[in-house]
Design an enzyme around this catalytic site. Structure first.
Site, PDB file in Angstrom:
ATOM      1  N   TYR A 162       0.693  -1.104   0.023  1.00 56.07           N
ATOM      2  CA  TYR A 162      -0.196  -0.213  -0.065  1.00 56.07           C
ATOM      3  C   TYR A 162       0.775   1.141  -0.163  1.00 56.07           C
ATOM      4  CZ  TYR A 162      -3.025   3.953   1.611  1.00 56.07           C
ATOM      5  OH  TYR A 162      -3.675   4.996   1.417  1.00 56.07           O
ATOM      6  N   ASP A 163       1.951   1.125   0.854  1.00 47.37           N
ATOM      7  CA  ASP A 163       2.746   2.517   0.924  1.00 47.37           C
ATOM      8  C   ASP A 163       3.506   2.551  -0.571  1.00 47.37           C
ATOM      9  OD1 ASP A 163       2.234   2.659   3.401  1.00 47.37           O
ATOM     10  OD2 ASP A 163       3.996   1.652   4.349  1.00 47.37           O
ATOM     11  N   LEU A 171     -31.704  29.163   1.075  1.00 42.45           N
ATOM     12  CA  LEU A 171     -33.022  28.991   0.140  1.00 42.45           C
ATOM     13  C   LEU A 171     -34.137  29.800   1.039  1.00 42.45           C
ATOM     14  CD1 LEU A 171     -33.273  25.303  -0.858  1.00 42.45           C
ATOM     15  CD2 LEU A 171     -32.610  27.200  -2.367  1.00 42.45           C
ATOM     16  N   LYS A 212     -35.565  17.729   0.501  1.00 42.08           N
ATOM     17  CA  LYS A 212     -34.738  18.686   1.704  1.00 42.08           C
ATOM     18  C   LYS A 212     -33.862  17.969   2.445  1.00 42.08           C
ATOM     19  CE  LYS A 212     -34.882  23.049   4.087  1.00 42.08           C
ATOM     20  NZ  LYS A 212     -33.895  22.314   5.101  1.00 42.08           N
ATOM     21  N   GLU A 250     -25.111  18.087  -0.822  1.00 45.78           N
ATOM     22  CA  GLU A 250     -25.323  18.123   0.457  1.00 45.78           C
ATOM     23  C   GLU A 250     -24.565  16.947   1.094  1.00 45.78           C
ATOM     24  OE1 GLU A 250     -27.322  20.676   1.603  1.00 45.78           O
ATOM     25  OE2 GLU A 250     -27.896  20.320   3.487  1.00 45.78           O
ATOM     26  N   CYS A 306     -36.894 -16.155  23.379  1.00 48.49           N
ATOM     27  CA  CYS A 306     -36.370 -17.752  23.359  1.00 48.49           C
ATOM     28  C   CYS A 306     -35.178 -17.845  24.031  1.00 48.49           C
ATOM     29  CB  CYS A 306     -36.168 -18.102  21.824  1.00 48.49           C
ATOM     30  SG  CYS A 306     -34.627 -17.488  21.104  1.00 48.49           S
ATOM     31  N   CYS A 325     -37.060 -19.227  16.829  1.00 46.24           N
ATOM     32  CA  CYS A 325     -37.764 -18.113  17.964  1.00 46.24           C
ATOM     33  C   CYS A 325     -39.041 -17.843  17.791  1.00 46.24           C
ATOM     34  CB  CYS A 325     -36.622 -17.053  17.737  1.00 46.24           C
ATOM     35  SG  CYS A 325     -37.114 -15.513  18.876  1.00 46.24           S
TER      36      CYS A 325
HETATM   37 ZN   LIG Z   1     -35.099 -15.211  20.164  1.00 38.56          ZN
END
Ligand SMILES: [Zn+2]
Length: 634
Positions: free
Chosen positions: A30-31, A69, A92, A150, A382, A400
């Site tokens: 990686y380096d 706005l 929005k 945003e 359970c 369950c």
């Molecule tokens: Zn459960």
């Protein structure tokens, strides 16, 4: 030889794998990649993320101010402003506004809105945000180009972020909205920005390079360059606008994104230009916000319950408060990560918020009580040992009882079996008469008469009510099974394209994901959900359930089996064209694939990415007139 953009992509990919704890190369390898980038592009923004010292970033100017706005809380104001003009409505989003400046396709600078004139330079931080691309595709124009949008933190990412901040020994953030601004403004822990996402909704393109005439085309272009854009629709007139607002309101409850209203912009860009802006806001856009009502109360207890999906969810019981005209005594605490991250416990004073008719949600801690917080280790139903799946607790016991109960209750409510109350269902399960959904269709009067307080008359009524659901629409059947967490309206939409259960089961994840307005995640949930619930599906069909397609008209038509992609502005509103294709039995997809019948566009010489893909795959380009000819010829 690897190109610069490829190298940057490669480095970012390894960083993501590394931070996810699944690196696939050694640190040394990686380096070496970073070193290579340092040699060819020493000033590249992604190199400056680690050890960026205080003062390395500062205030930068917006050459074109980032205005805020104008807002209204009244639908009447919005309708009066829109008149009968064509407008584009979108979400929005409750986040932080961001500007990305590209030069010749390379990201040079990222800045927050700040006061509109001066923002904060956050270039090093956005290198961590997946949707803020370091490079635009080769089709993007040369010169300076600015993308605005945003930055936000989804609820899911927020849960992960909470846990990581706790591990780092940092104060827990107050809420998803504030943490975005907080981390973008910080000098340390830049990598936490990887929990954020970016929605693009505006572009300032070099003069003459982007001959757009509408807002819709601008969105199409942003998407073509690989940006994620928020949900948007072209609208005209009162009924379309009010329908859009209720749709967004529904989405705000379902989506993982903080949506606090809608924004409407005039679709015609020349009209936008002629209206211009005040020093504070543009005149061609108006935001509509709904009043989010909040209240403060004290936690008296935290109750954990296992859902039909095996997720063990915390609900706080609080001292009752009045909110939007209702008495509130229960608040969802989202998931186990919230409880751990905020150290939630009995005695804490919390702020809760309710928007629309959804269950009130925990928003933030107002005053923390002394003591330790705790999460359960065993399923409350359970008693099997729970697994902590990153942010939530899971009961993995397939038998369950709480999960089975949840599945049955969801079925009973969705298909509408009257008189079979939650209490009676519990009794049926306690007696061992019902374990799976198909068992409901094998119930006898003798079984029902053994339940307390159930007389002959009621037993007959319940059986008749169950019988009424032996024949039901495929959409109801699928929503009853709770597959993909989708409601009946969403299913009806999918079934327009895949009208039978068999057709749906044959559809691949990629095909489903190509449906317009459909998220990849939903496509995946449908495919896995159908597979996981295969046993229930077969058992129900064996028990004699009859499925029918409610909208048969779409099973025929001149465009049956054909799939279309639409791009650019056409002579009629896009929705009208899409409905015409669906009514004629065709499908509308968002991506051009080898299975696309034709790409519909007005400019046959278009160089948009969709047009280029279609040409490369040999897909015919149709003008709108060609489409009408195919629809009316038959
Ligand atoms: Zn459960």
């Amino acid at each position: 030889m690897i190109s610069l953009p490829q190298l940057v992509e490669e480095i970012l990919r390894h960083r993501r794998l590394y931070t996810a704890g699944t690196p696939d190369i050694s640190d040394a390898a990686y380096d070496a990649l970073e070193l290579r980038l340092q040699t060819v592009a020493p000033d590249h923004p992604i190199l400056q993320r680690v050890g960026a010292e205080a003062g390395a970033e500062g205030k930068v100017e917006h050459h074109i101010p980032m205005l805020s706005l104008a807002k209204t809380y009244e639908v009447g104001d919005l309708l009066e402003w829109a008149q009968d003009r064509s407008v584009v409505g979108t979400w929005k989003i409750d986040g932080v506004s961001l500007s990305l400046v590209y030069q010749d396709g390379a990201l040079m600078q990222a800045k927050t809105r700040g006061d509109g004139q001066w923002g904060e330079d956050v270039t090093h931080k956005v290198a961590w945000i997946l949707d803020c691309h370091p490079r635009l595709p080769a089709t993007a124009p040369m010169g300076e180009l600015e993308i605005r949008g945003e930055v936000y933190c989804s609820e899911e990412s927020f849960s992960h972020l909470l846990l990581e901040m706790e591990q780092l020994g940092l104060e827990p953030p107050s809420n998803p909205r504030n943490i975005v601004a907080g981390i973008l403004g910080r000098k340390q822990h830049l990598s936490l920005a990887r929990f954020f996402s970016f929605f693009a909704f505006d572009g300032l393109f070099p003069a003459g390079v982007a001959p757009f005439s509408t807002e819709t085309q601008k969105y199409d272009q942003l998407q073509a360059w690989g940006f994620t854009t928020p949900f948007h629709e072209t609208l005209r007139g009162k009924s379309e606008i009010t329908a859009f607002l209720s749709k967004v309101r529904e989405q705000s409850a379902e989506q993982d994104v903080g949506i606090d209203g809608a924004v409407l912009a005039l679709d015609d860009l020349s009209l936008q230009e002629s209206l211009g802006a005040t020093s504070h806001h543009p005149r061609y856009k108006l935001a509509f916000k709904w009043q989010g009502e909040s209240a403060v109360s004290r936690i008296c207890d935290i109750v954990w319950a296992t859902s039909r999906l095996g997720i063990v969810t915390p609900v706080a019981q609080i001292d009752s408060v009045q909110l939007s005209g209702a008495t509130i005594s229960n608040v969802t605490l989202h998931n186990a990560a919230y409880v751990k991250g905020f150290h939630l416990k009995v005695g804490d004073k919390i702020e809760l918020v309710r928007s629309g008719e959804v269950i009130p949600k925990f928003l933030r801690v107002v005053e923390s009580h002394a003591g330790e917080c705790s999460v359960p280790t065993h399923c409350p139903s359970c008693h099997s040992v729970l697994r902590f799946d990153e942010v939530r607790l899971l009961c993995e016991n397939a038998t369950c009882v709480a999960q089975q109960f949840g599945l049955l209750l969801n079925w009973i409510r969705c298909v509408g079996i009257d008189d079979l109350s939650e209490k009676r269902l519990q009794q049926l399960m306690d007696h061992g008469f019902v374990q799976t959904i198909a068992d409901l269709y094998r119930l006898s009067k003798k079984d029902l008469l053994q339940l307390p307080l159930t007389q002959e008359k009621m037993a007959t009524k319940i059986l008749a009510n169950i019988d009424k659901t032996r024949s039901l629409s495929t959409a109801k059947f699928l929503s009853g099974l709770g597959i993909g967490g989708m409601g009946i309206v969403s299913w009806e939409k999918v079934l327009l394209l895949y009208p039978t259960l068999a057709a749906l089961q044959a559809a691949s994840e990629a095909e489903l994901a190509a449906i317009k307005g459909f998220a990849e995640k939903s496509a995946q949930q449908i495919v896995t959900g159908l597979r996981q619930r295969q046993g229930d599906i077969e058992a129900l069909l064996t028990a004699g359930l009859q499925l029918h397609t409610a909208q048969r008209r779409t099973a025929t038509g001149p465009l049956l089996g054909q799939s279309f992609v639409i791009t650019g502005t056409l002579t009629r509103p896009r929705q009208e064209i899409e409905s015409a294709i669906l009514a004629a039995g065709g499908k509308v997809a968002s991506k051009v694939t080898s299975k696309t019948t034709a790409l519909i566009l007005e400019d046959l010489a278009s160089t948009s990415s969709k047009a280029q893909e279609a040409r490369a795959l040999g897909i015919p380009l149709w003008r709108e007139v060609d489409l009408w000819a195919h629809i009316t010829l038959v």
